[in-house]
Design an enzyme around this catalytic site. Structure first.
Site, short mmCIF file in Angstrom:
data_model
loop_
_atom_site.label_atom_id
_atom_site.label_comp_id
_atom_site.label_asym_id
_atom_site.label_seq_id
_atom_site.Cartn_x
_atom_site.Cartn_y
_atom_site.Cartn_z
N HIS A 1 -4.67 -1.54 -5.64
CA HIS A 1 -3.84 -0.46 -6.15
C HIS A 1 -4.75 0.68 -6.60
O HIS A 1 -5.53 0.54 -7.54
CB HIS A 1 -2.99 -0.95 -7.33
CG HIS A 1 -1.96 -1.97 -6.92
ND1 HIS A 1 -1.13 -2.60 -7.81
CD2 HIS A 1 -1.63 -2.46 -5.70
CE1 HIS A 1 -0.33 -3.43 -7.15
NE2 HIS A 1 -0.63 -3.36 -5.87
N ASP B 1 0.81 -1.23 0.00
CA ASP B 1 0.00 0.00 0.00
C ASP B 1 0.83 1.27 0.00
O ASP B 1 0.40 2.31 0.52
CB ASP B 1 -0.95 0.04 1.22
CG ASP B 1 -1.88 -1.16 1.23
OD1 ASP B 1 -2.32 -1.56 0.14
OD2 ASP B 1 -2.16 -1.69 2.31
P1 GDP Z 1 -0.67 0.40 -3.54
O1 GDP Z 1 -1.33 -0.86 -3.09
O2 GDP Z 1 0.79 0.42 -3.28
O3 GDP Z 1 -1.00 0.77 -4.96
O4 GDP Z 1 -1.29 1.57 -2.64
P2 GDP Z 1 -2.85 1.77 -2.23
O5 GDP Z 1 -3.58 2.25 -3.41
O6 GDP Z 1 -3.36 0.57 -1.53
O7 GDP Z 1 -2.70 2.86 -1.11
C1 GDP Z 1 -2.21 4.13 -1.36
C2 GDP Z 1 -3.32 5.17 -1.03
O8 GDP Z 1 -2.74 6.45 -0.93
C3 GDP Z 1 -4.37 5.31 -2.11
O9 GDP Z 1 -5.59 5.64 -1.50
C4 GDP Z 1 -3.87 6.46 -2.97
O10 GDP Z 1 -4.89 7.15 -3.66
C5 GDP Z 1 -3.25 7.34 -1.92
N1 GDP Z 1 -2.10 8.12 -2.35
C6 GDP Z 1 -1.07 7.77 -3.16
N2 GDP Z 1 -0.15 8.73 -3.22
C7 GDP Z 1 -0.60 9.73 -2.42
C8 GDP Z 1 -0.07 11.01 -2.02
O11 GDP Z 1 1.01 11.43 -2.41
N3 GDP Z 1 -0.83 11.74 -1.16
C9 GDP Z 1 -2.04 11.32 -0.68
N4 GDP Z 1 -2.69 12.11 0.15
N5 GDP Z 1 -2.56 10.12 -1.03
C10 GDP Z 1 -1.85 9.35 -1.87
P1 IMO Z 2 -1.17 -4.19 -2.13
O1 IMO Z 2 -0.79 -4.77 -3.45
C1 IMO Z 2 -1.47 -4.64 2.18
C2 IMO Z 2 -1.23 -8.79 3.61
C3 IMO Z 2 -2.37 -9.41 4.39
C4 IMO Z 2 -1.64 -10.49 5.16
C5 IMO Z 2 -0.53 -10.95 4.22
C6 IMO Z 2 -0.86 -12.21 3.44
O2 IMO Z 2 -2.31 -3.27 -2.19
O3 IMO Z 2 0.05 -3.64 -1.44
P2 IMO Z 2 -2.49 -12.83 1.46
O4 IMO Z 2 -3.93 -12.55 1.22
O5 IMO Z 2 -1.56 -12.25 0.44
O6 IMO Z 2 -2.20 -14.28 1.70
O7 IMO Z 2 -2.14 -12.10 2.85
O8 IMO Z 2 -0.32 -9.85 3.33
N1 IMO Z 2 -1.65 -8.24 2.31
C7 IMO Z 2 -1.66 -6.92 2.02
N2 IMO Z 2 -1.42 -5.83 2.79
N3 IMO Z 2 -1.67 -4.47 0.85
C8 IMO Z 2 -1.85 -5.54 0.04
O9 IMO Z 2 -1.79 -5.43 -1.30
C9 IMO Z 2 -1.92 -6.85 0.62
N4 IMO Z 2 -2.09 -8.12 0.14
C10 IMO Z 2 -1.92 -8.94 1.19
O10 IMO Z 2 -3.00 -8.48 5.23
O11 IMO Z 2 -1.01 -9.96 6.31
MG MG Z 3 -2.85 -1.45 -1.80
#
Ligand code: GDP
Ligand code: IMO
Ligand code: MG
Length: 426
Positions: free
Chosen positions: A44, A16
């Site tokens: 994502h 994340d």
């Molecule tokens: P990923 O799984 O690595 O793609 O990340 P996620 O999408 O799960 O989590 C990142 C969150 O932060 C999302 O809600 C994005 O819209 C938000 N985000 C990403 N970059 C920024 C930033 O620079 N500032 C803020 N405020 N939010 C951001």
């Molecule tokens: P992105 O791609 C955050 C965590 C789960 C758990 C461990 C294993 O958005 O970064 P799984 O379902 O893969 O067997 O779970 O990994 N987990 C994540 N945490 N972001 C994710 O995806 C995750 N995908 C799995 O919480 O601890």
């Molecule tokens: Mg994520």
């Protein structure tokens, strides 16, 4: 060494970090985007001119119709959820998405993998819970490693598929019975596979020739990781990991790219940190600062909606992550979330059983680690409108420079908001 144009985008924390928004940014002129591991456990988030989307299995390059998007051989695919995801995007954006291809070697997540994911987790005692997303990821990779899995390409050979499903189900039904769950018949799964073949069959291909041609002719390729190194099955906080390798080694392996060809590695990290699920997390905070980070940062899981655990930036873990991934450029996201913090802390070492550690130790020691912090002055200014390095407040620049020194890596990209253009390139 021949010059290529292949970049891997890897998470260097617990997931994340903002990988989706970084891939979306660079995909504006990419020829190919490849998701190289994981499944629909990913969440994502991408915000662009088409709207706001949480992508689970689809690569974050789908919004550029000129980009070929590949769900690579290293992934595990649930075609039911891929169907739903495509439908949602079509409805929301009006886009006809026809630029996604699945490598024939990718393993398929079957309904029983999801059932077993939940059942196995419920049997773990509270201290051992991984907190999986219950998407069937672990059980599917288990079958892959046991050489009993079903692959996307198998959908195209009915006789072979039936043989493989019969063999696999004889084992899986015993496990399902053990957990008191509903069992499956070969016929019902054959019918499901037939439905998947009709919908996705033409998009299941051997990706090696097309990827090889692209690498050799210098086309722009992005490799999109899921999760981050701290959840890597080899290099993360095992056993609280995912069942694949988000690190750059997994990128080469899961996407038909020779390791030498990945000449740029963009590590993605938040300016603080978060984690979803179980396991040690040394800089986790439990006070009002954690609440403030969660609320301002909107720290709730994009796939499961769970509140994310929040804490300060761990420079020791990030330094390890940058070394392990060979990060050439770091993208620091969510700088703007720190705009209202008077003091900001960064972990620079740990005390474990009375001993000082300047490097990241193994999981068992992490459970007992107490972080040592260096404190920085916050900048207390809105950064969301900053477009260049010079626009950033001096104290924000000092924070970035201090992190660079601690993690021995250049911070080339600074994200000050979730939208596509809120990215500063140094
Ligand atoms: P990923 O799984 O690595 O793609 O990340 P996620 O999408 O799960 O989590 C990142 C969150 O932060 C999302 O809600 C994005 O819209 C938000 N985000 C990403 N970059 C920024 C930033 O620079 N500032 C803020 N405020 N939010 C951001
Ligand atoms: P992105 O791609 C955050 C965590 C789960 C758990 C461990 C294993 O958005 O970064 P799984 O379902 O893969 O067997 O779970 O990994 N987990 C994540 N945490 N972001 C994710 O995806 C995750 N995908 C799995 O919480 O601890
Ligand atoms: Mg994520």
């Amino acid at each position: 060494m021949k010059k290529t144009n292949v970049s891997a985008i890897v998470g260097v924390q617990y997931g994340d970090e903002g990988k989706g928004r970084i891939v979306d940014y660079f995909a504006q002129d990419a020829d190919i985007v490849i998701r190289y591991q994981g499944g629909d456990n990913a969440g994502h988030t991408v915000i662009n001119d088409k709207g706001k989307f949480a992508l689970h299995i689809l690569p974050s390059g789908i919004f550029n119709p000129e980009t070929m998007n590949i769900v690579g051989a290293g992934t595990v695919v649930n075609f039911n959820t891929m169907h739903e995801e495509l439908e949602n995007i079509r409805t929301k954006s009006g886009m006809e998405i026809d630029n996604v291809f699945i490598d024939s070697r990718a393993h398929l997540i079957m309904p029983f993998h999801c059932d077993l994911d939940g059942a196995e987790e419920s049997k773990r005692d509270s201290s051992q819970k991984i907190g999986t997303t219950k998407r069937g990821i672990g059980p599917c990779y288990t079958d892959k490693a046991a050489r009993s899995g079903i692959r996307a390409g198998d959908l195209k050979d009915e006789e072979f598929l039936e043989k493989r499903l019969t063999m696999l189900l004889s084992k899986k039904n015993r496990e399902l019975e053990y957990y008191g769950l509903k069992t499956y018949t070969v016929e019902e799964l054959m019918a499901l596979c037939d439905k998947w073949k009709k919908e996705f069959g033409d998009h299941i291909i051997d990706t090696v020739p097309v990827v090889r041609e692209a690498v050799e002719s210098g086309k722009k390729i992005l490799l999109e990781g899921q999760l981050g190194i701290m959840r890597d099955n080899d290099w993360g906080i095992y056993p609280y990991t995912t069942s694949s390798n988000p690190t750059v080694g997994g990128a080469a392996n899961g996407s038909a790219i020779p390791a030498w060809a990945i000449q740029k590695v963009i590590g993605v990290a938040k300016a603080y940190s978060t984690s979803v699920g179980g396991g040690p997390y040394m800089t986790e905070l439990f006070d009002e600062t954690a609440e403030k980070l969660r609320e301002i940062g909107g720290e709730y899981g994009a796939t499961t909606g769970r509140p994310r655990r929040c804490g300060w930036f761990d420079a020791v873990a990030a330094d390890y992550a940058c070394y392990m991934n060979g990060v050439t450029d770091l993208a620091l996201t969510k700088m703007d979330v720190l705009d209202g913090f008077e003091k900001i802390k960064v972990c620079t070492g740990y005390m474990i059983d009375g001993e000082y550690f300047s490097h990241l130790p193994e999981t068992a020691l992490q459970e007992r680690a107490k972080p040592i912090y260096e404190e920085f002055d916050g900048w207390m200014e809105d950064t969301t409108h900053c477009k260049t390095w010079d626009d950033l407040p001096e104290k924000a620049k000092s924070y970035v420079k201090a992190l660079e020194k601690l993690i021995n890596t250049k911070i080339t990209y600074i994200s000050v908001g979730p939208e596509r253009e809120q990215l500063i390139i140094r």
